[in-house]
Design an enzyme around this catalytic site. Structure first.
Site, PDB file in Angstrom:
ATOM      1  N   ASP A  41      -0.348  -5.091   3.179  1.00  0.00           N
ATOM      2  CA  ASP A  41      -0.875  -3.883   3.813  1.00  0.00           C
ATOM      3  C   ASP A  41      -0.262  -3.837   5.219  1.00  0.00           C
ATOM      4  O   ASP A  41      -0.560  -4.698   6.057  1.00  0.00           O
ATOM      5  CB  ASP A  41      -2.407  -3.940   3.899  1.00  0.00           C
ATOM      6  N   GLU A  43       0.825  -1.211   0.000  1.00  0.00           N
ATOM      7  CA  GLU A  43       0.000   0.000   0.000  1.00  0.00           C
ATOM      8  C   GLU A  43       0.858   1.259   0.000  1.00  0.00           C
ATOM      9  O   GLU A  43       0.630   2.181  -0.787  1.00  0.00           O
ATOM     10  CB  GLU A  43      -0.937   0.012   1.214  1.00  0.00           C
ATOM     11  N   ILE A  61      -0.655  -1.739   7.752  1.00  0.00           N
ATOM     12  CA  ILE A  61      -1.701  -1.545   8.771  1.00  0.00           C
ATOM     13  C   ILE A  61      -3.026  -1.475   8.032  1.00  0.00           C
ATOM     14  O   ILE A  61      -3.348  -0.460   7.396  1.00  0.00           O
ATOM     15  CB  ILE A  61      -1.524  -0.249   9.591  1.00  0.00           C
ATOM     16  N   ASP A  62      -3.790  -2.543   8.085  1.00  0.00           N
ATOM     17  CA  ASP A  62      -5.139  -2.473   7.536  1.00  0.00           C
ATOM     18  C   ASP A  62      -6.040  -2.075   8.698  1.00  0.00           C
ATOM     19  O   ASP A  62      -6.118  -2.781   9.704  1.00  0.00           O
ATOM     20  CB  ASP A  62      -5.569  -3.822   6.939  1.00  0.00           C
ATOM     21  N   ASP A  71      -5.569  -4.931   0.759  1.00  0.00           N
ATOM     22  CA  ASP A  71      -6.538  -5.120   1.843  1.00  0.00           C
ATOM     23  C   ASP A  71      -7.076  -6.563   1.856  1.00  0.00           C
ATOM     24  O   ASP A  71      -7.509  -7.042   2.901  1.00  0.00           O
ATOM     25  CB  ASP A  71      -7.746  -4.185   1.670  1.00  0.00           C
ATOM     26  N   THR A 105      -6.075   1.655   9.358  1.00  0.00           N
ATOM     27  CA  THR A 105      -5.260   2.783   9.856  1.00  0.00           C
ATOM     28  C   THR A 105      -6.102   3.743  10.691  1.00  0.00           C
ATOM     29  O   THR A 105      -5.637   4.270  11.711  1.00  0.00           O
ATOM     30  CB  THR A 105      -4.603   3.524   8.667  1.00  0.00           C
TER      31      THR A 105
HETATM   32  C1  IPD Z   1      -8.983   0.390   4.665  1.00  0.00           C
HETATM   33  C2  IPD Z   1      -9.746  -0.564   5.555  1.00  0.00           C
HETATM   34  C3  IPD Z   1     -11.212  -0.190   5.562  1.00  0.00           C
HETATM   35  C4  IPD Z   1     -11.802  -0.178   4.192  1.00  0.00           C
HETATM   36  C5  IPD Z   1     -10.997   0.713   3.268  1.00  0.00           C
HETATM   37  C6  IPD Z   1      -9.534   0.303   3.280  1.00  0.00           C
HETATM   38  P1  IPD Z   1      -6.420   0.922   5.248  1.00  0.00           P
HETATM   39  O1  IPD Z   1      -7.606   0.017   4.615  1.00  0.00           O
HETATM   40  O2  IPD Z   1      -9.597  -1.880   5.117  1.00  0.00           O
HETATM   41  O3  IPD Z   1     -11.955  -1.115   6.288  1.00  0.00           O
HETATM   42  O4  IPD Z   1     -13.114   0.276   4.245  1.00  0.00           O
HETATM   43  O5  IPD Z   1     -11.542   0.550   1.976  1.00  0.00           O
HETATM   44  O6  IPD Z   1      -8.806   1.156   2.440  1.00  0.00           O
HETATM   45  O7  IPD Z   1      -6.419   2.197   4.499  1.00  0.00           O
HETATM   46  O8  IPD Z   1      -6.757   1.102   6.689  1.00  0.00           O
HETATM   47  O9  IPD Z   1      -5.206   0.110   5.005  1.00  0.00           O
END
Ligand code: IPD
Length: 302
Positions: free
Chosen positions: A84, A64, A86-87, A228, A89
């Protein structure tokens, strides 16, 4: 300790030090104010990338933060790690404990290994193609054995997310879909699902792991990215669940492409026809939402 757990320790330290007032975690500015990133996202991705390149110098890497830094995504038949750091964030910033390191691996373009680690709840999910899916290495997924029957969407707990595209068009469409998921069925509203309820964790990877556990029945999201979902999709499939594209074409019952940005996951059941029945009921509610992306050199398909 696995690499995901080592990376998770960095995340946990950052949360602990911020909570005790000894650490800072500067939120970095992005063009989109609801798509957050921190110094920890970048540090954790660098940590994982360096470890992977030291061990597997010939492997490819999609991440990411590497992508956000301007790297072009190229998808080939080479062994490829999709990360990813930190999924979740937004959760990380708020201390809401649904935060995960997500490490997926593709071989010949096929998602083959998935590892998702939540360092705040100390939960490690892992799966390898053909080898099953596990919680903390020993507890086979799904948690329900045998899986509960999947009867009708009205009996389902559905996970979904607001996502980071907050344009009126997208939010109106998502809210209308959630309205139909929850709304009471009447002769005037036969399309309404009147499902048990909806849940949102704020992490696509953990939503997929909850489907793999069998504690939510369905997860639908439009707008997230390959990093993700790459790991979580292997974990869902190895638990007996399915992941289709999260659009409203009922005829398409192929496994979702990891790059498609629209995902519909259904938990394990006793038979595929009941999973497809739930997918079809969801697709009655799923609006058309655009989630564009630039073409990926090398193409998406195996
Ligand atoms: C997000 C999370 C979130 C989802 C977003 C993602 P991130 O990832 O997974 O639940 O709704 O579409 O982008 O930005 O925290 O790595």
């Amino acid at each position: 300790m696995s690499q995901a757990q080592e990376a998770g320790a960095i995340i946990k330290d950052a949360v602990d030090s911020r909570m005790s007032g000894t650490g800072s975690n500067i939120e970095l500015k992005k063009e989109n104010p609801t798509d957050l990133v921190t110094e920890t996202d970048k540090a954790v991705e660098e940590f994982i990338k360096e470890r992977l390149f030291n061990t597997y110098p010939d492997h490819k890497f999609i991440g990411e933060e590497t992508f956000a830094g301007g790297a072009k995504t190229e998808f080939t038949h080479h062994p490829t790690w999709i990360v990813d750091p930190i999924d979740g964030t937004t959760n990380f910033i708020h201390g809401y404990p649904f935060v995960a390191v997500s490490i997926g691996f593709t071989l010949n373009k096929i998602p083959t290994i998935g590892v998702v680690f939540n360092p705040l709840l100390n939960e490690l999910y892992s799966a390898a193609k053909g080898k099953g899916a596990y919680l903390n290495k020993t507890r086979k997924l799904p948690l329900f054995n045998p899986p509960q029957p999947l009867i009708d969407l009205s009996h389902c707990l559905i996970a979904t997310e607001a996502g980071s595209d907050r344009s009126k068009l997208v939010i109106d469409a998502k809210v209308a879909a959630i309205h139909d998921m929850l709304r009471k069925k009447t002769p005037e509203t036969p399309f309404a699902a009147e499902s048990h309820s909806i849940r949102t964790t704020g992490s696509a990877a953990l939503n997929l792991c909850n489907v793999a556990k069998g504690i939510v029945d369905v997860y639908w999201e439009v707008g997230c990215w390959e990093w993700d979902v790459a790991a979580g999709m292997v974990i869902v499939e190895e638990s007996g669940g399915i992941v289709l594209e999260g659009h409203n074409d009922k005829q398409d019952i192929e496994t979702a492409n990891i790059f498609c940005r629209k995902y519909l996951a259904i938990r394990a059941a006793l038979d595929r026809s009941s999973q497809l029945h739930i997918a079809s009921q969801m697709r009655d509610l799923i609006p058309t939402i655009d989630a564009p992306r630039a073409p990926v050199p090398g193409g998406y398909n195996a």
